[in-house]
Motif scaffolding. Structure first.
Motif, mmCIF file in Angstrom:
data_model
loop_
_atom_site.group_PDB
_atom_site.id
_atom_site.type_symbol
_atom_site.label_atom_id
_atom_site.label_comp_id
_atom_site.label_asym_id
_atom_site.label_seq_id
_atom_site.Cartn_x
_atom_site.Cartn_y
_atom_site.Cartn_z
ATOM 1 N N THR A 1 0.837 -1.198 0.000
ATOM 2 C CA THR A 1 0.000 0.000 0.000
ATOM 3 C C THR A 1 0.874 1.252 0.000
ATOM 4 N N PHE A 2 0.250 2.376 -0.336
ATOM 5 C CA PHE A 2 0.931 3.677 -0.305
ATOM 6 C C PHE A 2 0.237 4.581 0.700
ATOM 7 N N ASP A 3 1.043 5.424 1.344
ATOM 8 C CA ASP A 3 0.549 6.377 2.327
ATOM 9 C C ASP A 3 0.532 7.772 1.693
ATOM 10 N N GLY A 4 0.376 8.782 2.503
ATOM 11 C CA GLY A 4 0.427 10.163 2.029
ATOM 12 C C GLY A 4 -0.818 10.930 2.422
ATOM 13 N N ASN A 5 -0.650 12.224 2.705
ATOM 14 C CA ASN A 5 -1.806 13.041 3.036
ATOM 15 C C ASN A 5 -2.731 13.124 1.833
ATOM 16 N N VAL A 6 -4.016 13.170 2.088
ATOM 17 C CA VAL A 6 -4.993 13.198 1.002
ATOM 18 C C VAL A 6 -4.757 14.386 0.074
ATOM 19 N N ARG A 7 -4.184 15.466 0.591
ATOM 20 C CA ARG A 7 -3.931 16.645 -0.260
ATOM 21 C C ARG A 7 -2.924 16.331 -1.369
ATOM 22 N N ASP A 8 -2.117 15.275 -1.199
ATOM 23 C CA ASP A 8 -1.081 14.937 -2.172
ATOM 24 C C ASP A 8 -1.528 13.904 -3.202
ATOM 25 N N TRP A 9 -2.779 13.456 -3.091
ATOM 26 C CA TRP A 9 -3.296 12.455 -4.026
ATOM 27 C C TRP A 9 -4.261 13.093 -5.018
ATOM 28 N N HIS B 1 -3.670 1.633 -7.639
ATOM 29 C CA HIS B 1 -4.547 0.468 -7.696
ATOM 30 C C HIS B 1 -4.223 -0.422 -8.888
ATOM 31 N N ALA B 2 -3.913 0.182 -10.020
ATOM 32 C CA ALA B 2 -3.568 -0.603 -11.212
ATOM 33 C C ALA B 2 -2.291 -1.399 -10.989
ATOM 34 N N ALA B 3 -1.395 -0.862 -10.163
ATOM 35 C CA ALA B 3 -0.145 -1.561 -9.856
ATOM 36 C C ALA B 3 -0.347 -2.664 -8.816
ATOM 37 N N GLY B 4 -1.556 -2.748 -8.256
ATOM 38 C CA GLY B 4 -1.858 -3.794 -7.280
ATOM 39 C C GLY B 4 -1.659 -3.392 -5.842
ATOM 40 N N ALA B 5 -1.549 -2.079 -5.591
ATOM 41 C CA ALA B 5 -1.352 -1.602 -4.216
ATOM 42 C C ALA B 5 -2.598 -0.903 -3.709
ATOM 43 N N GLN B 6 -2.755 -0.887 -2.398
ATOM 44 C CA GLN B 6 -3.831 -0.143 -1.766
ATOM 45 C C GLN B 6 -3.384 1.293 -1.493
ATOM 46 N N ILE B 7 -4.344 2.136 -1.090
ATOM 47 C CA ILE B 7 -4.063 3.532 -0.754
ATOM 48 C C ILE B 7 -4.609 3.802 0.638
ATOM 49 N N TRP B 8 -3.722 4.126 1.562
ATOM 50 C CA TRP B 8 -4.115 4.434 2.935
ATOM 51 C C TRP B 8 -3.762 5.892 3.188
ATOM 52 N N VAL B 9 -4.690 6.781 3.028
ATOM 53 C CA VAL B 9 -4.394 8.207 3.131
ATOM 54 C C VAL B 9 -4.458 8.718 4.563
ATOM 55 N N ASP B 10 -3.725 9.813 4.783
ATOM 56 C CA ASP B 10 -3.817 10.561 6.032
ATOM 57 C C ASP B 10 -4.767 11.725 5.802
ATOM 58 N N ASN B 11 -5.803 11.807 6.607
ATOM 59 C CA ASN B 11 -6.702 12.964 6.542
ATOM 60 C C ASN B 11 -6.361 13.973 7.625
ATOM 61 N N GLN C 1 -14.956 12.727 2.571
ATOM 62 C CA GLN C 1 -15.597 12.489 1.277
ATOM 63 C C GLN C 1 -14.579 12.606 0.141
ATOM 64 N N LYS C 2 -13.659 13.531 0.252
ATOM 65 C CA LYS C 2 -12.597 13.686 -0.744
ATOM 66 C C LYS C 2 -11.808 12.387 -0.874
ATOM 67 N N SER C 3 -11.516 11.766 0.263
ATOM 68 C CA SER C 3 -10.793 10.495 0.247
ATOM 69 C C SER C 3 -11.613 9.400 -0.419
ATOM 70 N N LEU C 4 -12.897 9.348 -0.086
ATOM 71 C CA LEU C 4 -13.757 8.336 -0.698
ATOM 72 C C LEU C 4 -13.838 8.535 -2.203
ATOM 73 N N ASP C 5 -13.889 9.779 -2.648
ATOM 74 C CA ASP C 5 -13.970 10.064 -4.083
ATOM 75 C C ASP C 5 -12.710 9.605 -4.819
ATOM 76 N N LEU C 6 -11.604 9.534 -4.102
ATOM 77 C CA LEU C 6 -10.358 9.043 -4.700
ATOM 78 C C LEU C 6 -10.323 7.512 -4.762
ATOM 79 N N GLY C 7 -11.243 6.873 -4.048
ATOM 80 C CA GLY C 7 -11.279 5.416 -4.040
ATOM 81 C C GLY C 7 -10.298 4.781 -3.078
#
Length: 259
Positions: A193-201, A210-220, A231-237
């Motif tokens: 998986t990849f991390d990172g603040n939601v502002r950077d995604w 996701h296409a590379a097979g990794a998850q996304i665990w964002v920091d809000n 909601q912004k995070s959910l919209d990013l999937g």
């Protein structure tokens, strides 16, 4: 039964599976309590982890450092001054020194061992690797039989070391900021998986991960730690959200059928 009604029923029955396939159940979002549920108890304490468990969080985020005599303890800063009633660098203090400190009004600084013992079977652990040998962290996690219950955030070199020590341990690098780097890190580190603040995604980066097979665990954390940010995070999937306010995030996700 009239032929016309029978035909209608057959058509509806025949399309029902298709309609269900077109409307899959929304993805369940993991909730990560940043430094525990620390709105109710001091950060990185067993009390904050207990609150996270009571709220129904999936993970607690902890910061791991090592004392001068080799004990793994949980504290975010390199210096104890902000969060305790003491002073000094964690890596220059002995464990006996750390034991004398108080976090908040009455909580002790917990050891990594104590946190694993408390959380095992109740909640998983997101390890923010601050200042401790990867081998000692892996050894401790393995001793508690929690290899499948942790994920580790660290630098590129740190994550490479963790993967070499035990390929089964999930690792999480920060968002590198480009599709090319996401693909390279996923290939070279096999990061789950990849991390990172939601502002950077953005959508492009999220789709690439996701296409590379990794998850996304964002920091809000910060300005996005509210319903608009969730909601912004959910919209990013995204697959998981780290928050300082799990008591707000969980009800929000439940209303949307995401828990």
């Amino acid at each position: 039964m009239p032929l016309r009604l029978l035909i209608v029923l057959l058509v509806v029955a025949g399309t029902a599976p298709l309609m269900a396939a077109e409307n899959p159940k929304p993805k369940r979002i993991l909730v990560i309590a940043h430094r525990g549920a620390h709105q109710k108890a001091p950060e990185n304490t067993l009390a904050s982890f207990r609150h996270a468990i009571d709220l129904g969080c999936d993970y607690v985020e902890v910061d791991v450092r090592r004392t001068s005599d080799g004990v793994l303890v949980l504290i975010h800063d390199s210096d104890v001054a902000r969060t305790t009633d003491g002073t000094g660098k964690v890596n220059e203090l002995t464990y006996a020194d750390i034991q004398k400190l108080t976090v908040g009004q009455s909580e002790p600084v917990p050891t990594f061992d104590e946190a694993l013992k408390l959380c095992r079977g109740k909640i998983k652990i997101y390890i923010d690797h601050k200042d401790a040998p990867p081998a000692e962290i892996v050894k401790t996690v393995t001793r508690h039989k929690m290899v499948n219950d942790v994920i580790i955030y660290s630098s590129y070199d740190g994550l490479l070391a963790f993967k070499k020590l035990n390929p089964k341990i999930w690792i999480m690098p920060p968002n590198p900021g480009s599709v090319e780097k996401i693909n390279a890190i996923r290939r070279d580190l096999m990061a789950e998986t990849f991390d990172g603040n939601v502002r950077d995604w953005n959508i492009e980066l999220a789709e690439a991960a996701h296409a590379a097979g990794a998850q996304i665990w964002v920091d809000n954390l910060g300005e996005h730690d509210n319903e608009a940010g969730f909601q912004k995070s959910l919209d990013l999937g995204v697959d998981a959200i780290q928050t300082d306010y799990p008591e707000k995030l969980i009800p929000f996700l439940k209303r949307l059928g995401r828990r």
